[in-house]
Design an enzyme around this catalytic site. Structure first.
Site, PDB file in Angstrom:
ATOM      1  N   ARG A  59       0.828  -1.206   0.000  1.00 32.57           N
ATOM      2  CA  ARG A  59       0.000   0.000   0.000  1.00 32.57           C
ATOM      3  C   ARG A  59       0.859   1.252   0.000  1.00 32.57           C
ATOM      4  O   ARG A  59       0.326   2.348  -0.048  1.00 32.57           O
ATOM      5  CB  ARG A  59      -0.879   0.002   1.240  1.00 32.57           C
ATOM      6  N   ARG A  64     -18.357  -3.030   8.330  1.00 31.31           N
ATOM      7  CA  ARG A  64     -17.020  -2.770   8.872  1.00 31.31           C
ATOM      8  C   ARG A  64     -16.985  -1.383   9.490  1.00 31.31           C
ATOM      9  O   ARG A  64     -17.552  -0.446   8.932  1.00 31.31           O
ATOM     10  CB  ARG A  64     -15.975  -2.860   7.752  1.00 31.31           C
TER      11      ARG A  64
HETATM   12  P1  AMP Z   1      -8.542  -3.449   3.757  1.00 32.03           P
HETATM   13  O1  AMP Z   1      -9.313  -4.580   4.329  1.00 32.03           O
HETATM   14  O2  AMP Z   1      -7.506  -3.882   2.756  1.00 32.03           O
HETATM   15  O3  AMP Z   1      -9.429  -2.332   3.248  1.00 32.03           O
HETATM   16  O4  AMP Z   1      -7.697  -2.812   4.977  1.00 32.03           O
HETATM   17  C1  AMP Z   1      -8.343  -2.257   6.108  1.00 32.03           C
HETATM   18  C2  AMP Z   1      -7.353  -1.428   6.917  1.00 32.03           C
HETATM   19  O5  AMP Z   1      -6.281  -2.269   7.369  1.00 32.03           O
HETATM   20  C3  AMP Z   1      -6.670  -0.309   6.149  1.00 32.03           C
HETATM   21  O6  AMP Z   1      -7.453   0.868   6.092  1.00 32.03           O
HETATM   22  C4  AMP Z   1      -5.398  -0.125   6.984  1.00 32.03           C
HETATM   23  O7  AMP Z   1      -5.649   0.574   8.187  1.00 32.03           O
HETATM   24  C5  AMP Z   1      -5.049  -1.559   7.359  1.00 32.03           C
HETATM   25  N1  AMP Z   1      -4.169  -2.181   6.334  1.00 32.03           N
HETATM   26  C6  AMP Z   1      -4.460  -3.241   5.522  1.00 32.03           C
HETATM   27  N2  AMP Z   1      -3.434  -3.539   4.728  1.00 32.03           N
HETATM   28  C7  AMP Z   1      -2.454  -2.639   5.018  1.00 32.03           C
HETATM   29  C8  AMP Z   1      -1.148  -2.399   4.521  1.00 32.03           C
HETATM   30  N3  AMP Z   1      -0.637  -3.130   3.527  1.00 32.03           N
HETATM   31  N4  AMP Z   1      -0.446  -1.376   5.061  1.00 32.03           N
HETATM   32  C9  AMP Z   1      -0.930  -0.615   6.065  1.00 32.03           C
HETATM   33  N5  AMP Z   1      -2.162  -0.767   6.567  1.00 32.03           N
HETATM   34  C10 AMP Z   1      -2.925  -1.772   6.060  1.00 32.03           C
END
Ligand code: AMP
Length: 221
Positions: free
Chosen positions: A88, A160
């Site tokens: 990310r 969520r």
């Molecule tokens: P997601 O389910 O991919 O939308 O991720 C939800 C949240 O998890 C994000 O908004 C971040 O706070 C955290 N997160 C997930 N993947 C990452 C990553 N690769 N780097 C940093 N934070 C992450």
């Protein structure tokens, strides 16, 4: 085969990755899912990550990368994986390349799921997730047969906490500043494919499968 899915929150990375993983018989590795699971289990990592996630900002690179590499080193990921939500940031992409190189591995290709902002807001605003199996539903686009109950496993559905309106706009801001540059990073390596992901998920999925098959065939030549 090692595939990365890129795109803003709500582009459908999770939905695509789950089906693609079944089709290609590879594990689906979602850093968001791993972090949410750790948070719900109350582990030290989960508790540290929870605050960042609830604010819609990124969890520190070092923490996520360590967690990801532990997952990638599991036996089921030996022949490949579908990465969803990682990298990310540019620092994460560089760390991943470096750590894969140490293992004499590489990323085969990255798919950029291009999605317009109005579609993203509409998708995230109505998203429902199963608390048991993680399946995704949508209040309008894909409602469950029984209200707030998962069609696949009967688990309860929830929204969520980071899919609330204020957090969505923060996550989009973070995406544009931190994650959008990744498109250029993989383009420069000549392994980026762009797909318009505003439409039907099944059409997008077929396009990704086609790419994976073409890529696989090109490796044999
Ligand atoms: P997601 O389910 O991919 O939308 O991720 C939800 C949240 O998890 C994000 O908004 C971040 O706070 C955290 N997160 C997930 N993947 C990452 C990553 N690769 N780097 C940093 N934070 C992450």
């Amino acid at each position: 085969m090692r595939i990365i899915l890129l795109g803003p929150p709500g582009a459908g990375k999770g939905t695509q990755a789950k089906t693609l993983a079944l089709e290609l018989r590879l594990p689906h590795i979602s850093t968001g899912d791993i972090l949410r699971k750790s948070a719900s289990l109350g582990t030290a990592l989960g508790l540290e990550a929870k605050d960042f996630m609830n604010k819609g900002v990124l969890v520190p690179d070092e923490l996520v990368t360590r967690m990801l590499m532990e997952r990638i080193d599991q036996p089921d990921a030996k022949s490949g994986f579908i990465l969803d939500g990682y990298p990310r940031t540019l620092a994460q992409a560089q760390a991943l390349d470096e750590k894969l190189k140490e293992r004499k591995l590489n990323i085969d290709f990255a798919v950029y799921l291009e999605t317009s902002e109005s579609v993203v807001i509409q998708r995230l605003g109505g998203r429902l997730v199963c608390s048991k199996c993680g399946a995704n539903f949508h209040l309008n686009n894909m409602p469950p047969k029984k209200e707030m109950i998962c069609d696949s496993c009967g688990g309860g559905l929830y929204q969520r906490s980071d899919d609330k309106e204020e957090t969505i706009s923060k996550r989009l801001q973070v995406y544009h500043s931190e994650s959008a540059p990744l498109v250029k990073y993989y383009q420069a390596q000549n392994i980026l494919y762009r797909l318009n992901a505003d439409g039907e998920p099944s059409i997008v999925l077929h396009q990704i499968i086609r790419m994976a098959k073409d890529h696989h065939d090109s490796l044999k030549v």
